[in-house]
Scaffold this motif. Structure first.
Motif, PDB file in Angstrom:
ATOM      1  N   VAL A 132      -2.269  -8.418   1.255  1.00  0.00           N
ATOM      2  CA  VAL A 132      -1.397  -8.630   2.775  1.00  0.00           C
ATOM      3  C   VAL A 132      -1.951  -9.810   3.362  1.00  0.00           C
TER       4      VAL A 132
ATOM      5  N   ARG B  35       5.538  -1.363   0.324  1.00  0.00           N
ATOM      6  CA  ARG B  35       4.429  -2.104   0.082  1.00  0.00           C
ATOM      7  C   ARG B  35       2.995  -1.263   0.435  1.00  0.00           C
TER       8      ARG B  35
ATOM      9  N   VAL C 249       1.868  -0.298   3.287  1.00  0.00           N
ATOM     10  CA  VAL C 249       1.183  -1.102   4.366  1.00  0.00           C
ATOM     11  C   VAL C 249       1.692  -0.468   5.816  1.00  0.00           C
TER      12      VAL C 249
ATOM     13  N   VAL D 153      -4.693  -3.081  10.467  1.00  0.00           N
ATOM     14  CA  VAL D 153      -3.909  -3.435   9.193  1.00  0.00           C
ATOM     15  C   VAL D 153      -4.199  -2.172   8.128  1.00  0.00           C
ATOM     16  N   ARG D 154      -3.556  -1.492   7.777  1.00  0.00           N
ATOM     17  CA  ARG D 154      -3.688  -0.163   6.795  1.00  0.00           C
ATOM     18  C   ARG D 154      -3.113  -0.460   5.632  1.00  0.00           C
ATOM     19  N   SER D 155      -3.882   0.249   4.345  1.00  0.00           N
ATOM     20  CA  SER D 155      -3.327   0.116   3.077  1.00  0.00           C
ATOM     21  C   SER D 155      -3.430   1.390   2.414  1.00  0.00           C
TER      22      SER D 155
ATOM     23  N   HIS E 180      -6.209   6.087   2.805  1.00  0.00           N
ATOM     24  CA  HIS E 180      -5.838   4.996   3.294  1.00  0.00           C
ATOM     25  C   HIS E 180      -7.075   4.189   3.921  1.00  0.00           C
TER      26      HIS E 180
END
Length: 228
Positions: A105, A141, A143, A156-158, A213
């Motif tokens: 990202v 995505r 995200v 910002v998380r994934s 996450h």
């Protein structure tokens, strides 16, 4: 004279008889010699060959051969390689977090704006208020962006699949003990400082024991509700 003639005649007859007898004897001997000469000589019989000992058939030889050793997987080597991979991955996560980013990202916490994301990625699947700001979710995505009223991104998380293989044991082996911990329902949150600006968080549900996450979080921007 008559007597003399008879005597001579008798001698001649006797000589003739003896001559015939000699010829007969000579012919007989010659025939015997010829027969003896012409008789085939019996060939010397070839020496008897010893009976060959039959070797084992291919099938029997195959059955008698010891079974091939079965290769045993080197699990120790496999585990070592996996541990090395996870260590490399975690170090990269920490380095990216120091820039406010997660893998894959380009938009970072603190410096990124949600307007830029929407211009490139389109409208999010969901947009809702949560915690200290608004959160936009891009499910395909994996995200999620948290942003304040000034549209500045602070979280910002994934939830990428490779991140969800990580365990707390692997995290602590590479990054050490967390700087802080928190609890949100049944989720445990392990927090590491990533420079002065950011926090790298690992969210691990109690039910799974692996990462659900990660979050790269800018504490300062979560309080700054207006972009400055």
């Amino acid at each position: 004279m008559t007597t003399t003639f008879k005597t001579i005649t008798g001698i001649m007859i006797l000589a003739s008889a003896l001559g015939l007898s000699a010829c007969s004897s000579s012919g007989s001997n010659t025939g015997n010699n010829a027969a003896s000469t012409n008789a085939p000589v019996a060939e010397a019989s070839a020496p008897a060959q010893p009976a060959s000992t039959a070797g084992p058939s291919p099938a029997a030889a195959e059955q008698s051969a010891p079974p091939a050793a079965t290769a045993v997987p080197d699990t120790a080597a496999g585990n070592g390689a996996a541990a090395e991979d996870s260590a490399t991955q975690l170090k990269e996560l920490l380095e990216l977090a120091k820039q406010g980013k997660v893998p894959g990202v380009e938009y970072a916490a603190h410096s990124g704006m949600i307007d830029e994301v929407e211009a490139a990625w389109g409208e999010p699947d969901t947009k809702e208020s949560a915690g200290k700001g608004m959160y936009s979710t891009y499910g395909a995505r994996h995200v999620v962006f948290g942003w304040n009223k000034g549209s500045r991104i602070f979280d910002v998380r994934s939830s990428a699949a490779d991140l969800q293989q990580l365990t707390l044991k692997e995290i602590e082996q590479t990054l050490g003990k967390p700087d802080d911990t928190a609890v949100n329902g049944s989720d445990k949150i392990y927090i590491y400082h990533a420079g002065k600006e950011y926090q790298l968080k690992f969210i691990i549900p109690e039910a799974t024991g692996t990462v659900d996450h990660i979050s790269v979080f800018s504490e300062r921007d979560s309080f700054n509700n207006m972009a400055g």
